[in-house]
Scaffold this active site. Structure first.
Site, PDB file in Angstrom:
ATOM      1  CE1 TYR A 108      38.054  36.907  34.616  1.00 50.08           C
ATOM      2  CE2 TYR A 108      36.481  35.392  33.621  1.00 50.08           C
ATOM      3  CZ  TYR A 108      36.761  36.604  34.216  1.00 50.08           C
ATOM      4  OH  TYR A 108      35.750  37.505  34.423  1.00 50.08           O
ATOM      5  CD  GLU A 196      37.275  39.702  36.720  1.00 51.14           C
ATOM      6  OE1 GLU A 196      36.835  39.716  35.564  1.00 51.14           O
ATOM      7  OE2 GLU A 196      37.919  40.658  37.220  1.00 51.14           O
TER       8      GLU A 196
END
Length: 385
Positions: A108, A196
């Site tokens: 992530y 993101e």
């Protein structure tokens, strides 16, 4: 402002973020042609402004062009329902057809503004492909953070620090450092509020790519980025919010039954709080601004009443720059033009308040005056019931 995954990837690629090869399709035939061009085995992904697409059936693997044709036909036109779309869901108008890659690890990576520190922060985690909110709640220690200056940008040593913590090494670490610094630069230079990558893919060959991407942008900065502003997809936005943006109104639709029209964001937040405290639920956030004109007030009122969920309206105005008499005149005009059927509670304080109250009293309309915010909240909650 939000953009689709494929658009976020286009923006990130300009800054040097590695992405898989892919093409956008709006028909099953286009998806089949894209799969053939990409080498056969592909992933077909629904393009909507929401996460959780995989669990909702919006992401499917296709072994070849013919299967891509089939799965694209299943996804295109479907109403995709996930936690982020709400029960109404979103209709899928486009799919992204991407090459299928060998997955060694899923990580992530994301950048947001840390308001407590007053700096952007790069976050990384070994728990890629999962909802980061769940990871933060269950394993807060798994979220790695590096704050950086918006002027100097994320430094290479900070990127390496994150890479080491993620157990990366060799050429993979170098590629990670390049990608992370590029992501930070994209966040800063594009005036993003969120950038993101989830998951960040480490392939079996050691490459590092953005397998998914999400970017949100500061609406007030879009005049500096016409190429990004052009990516806005009105089909993905709440229609009333789109209409409000035409008049520079700060409007956000909520799920309650009490419409709110307030001047000033702080007072608007306090108004929603006191409605909740009184046992009601606001149907919207609506700030008409400190220098609202009568025309703007009329448009705000029209948009507010266009929400069928609204059972009563609270108008809460503190007249400073904006005058109470002007607000009152706008409310009266709008109420007459729109043939309002729901109860309206009005609380006015400040500049020209007596004249404003006189206009309301002599309007002949069923407007309930209120003395203070607590009285206004109690009256509008009772009216909504």
């Amino acid at each position: 402002m939000k953009v689709h995954e494929y658009q976020a990837k286009q923006i990130l690629a300009r800054y040097g973020v590695a992405i898989p090869r892919g093409k956008v399709a709006t028909t099953p035939a286009e998806a089949k042609a894209a799969a053939a061009e990409l080498g056969g085995k592909v992933v077909v992904k629904a393009q909507v402004h929401a996460g959780g697409r995989g669990k909702a059936g919006g992401v499917k693997l296709a072994a070849g062009p013919d299967e891509a044709l089939t799965v694209a036909g299943q996804i295109l036109g479907m109403t995709l329902v996930s936690k982020q779309t709400g029960p109404a869901g979103k209709i899928v108008h486009k799919v992204l057809v991407e090459e299928a890659l060998g997955i060694a690890r899923e990580l992530y990576l994301g950048v947001v503004l840390d308001r407590s520190a007053g700096l952007p922060v790069m976050m990384a985690s070994k728990f890629g492909g999962m909802e980061i909110e769940e990871v933060a709640a269950e394993h807060p220690e798994a979220i790695l953070k590096e704050h950086f200056s918006p002027l100097a940008g994320l430094q290479a040593f900070q990127a390496r620090k994150l890479g080491f913590a993620l157990d990366l090494s060799g050429d993979t670490l170098k590629k990670f450092v390049t990608l992370v610094t590029a992501l930070a630069r994209a966040y800063n230079e594009a005036d993003a509020t969120l950038a993101e990558i989830n998951p960040l893919l480490v392939t079996s060959g050691g490459d590092v790519l953005a397998l998914d991407a999400k970017m949100n942008f500061d609406d007030n900065a879009m005049a500096r980025h016409p190429e990004i502003a052009a990516m806005r997809d009105l089909d993905e936005e709440e229609p009333l919010e789109v209409e409000a943006s035409k008049f520079d109104l700060n409007y956000i639709k909520l799920d309650g039954t009490i419409g709110c029209m307030v001047n000033g964001a702080g007072l608007a937040m306090a108004t929603m709080d006191i409605i909740k405290h009184a046992g009601g639920a606001p149907a919207n956030f609506l700030d008409v601004g400190g220098g609202a004109s009568q025309e703007r007030v009329e448009n705000a009122f029209r948009i507010l009443l266009s929400d069928r969920a609204v059972k009563a309206v609270l108008i809460n105005i503190f007249g400073g720059i904006v005058r109470c008499d002007m607000i009152a005149a706008g409310v009266v005009a709008a109420a007459r033009n729109l043939d309002v059927k729901v109860p309206i509670v009005v609380r006015l304080e400040g500049t020209n308040v007596d004249e404003g109250k006189r206009i309301l009293a002599e309007s002949g309309l069923a407007l309930q005056p209120a003395d203070g915010m607590a009285d206004a909240a109690a009256k509008v909650v009772a009216a909504a019931r």
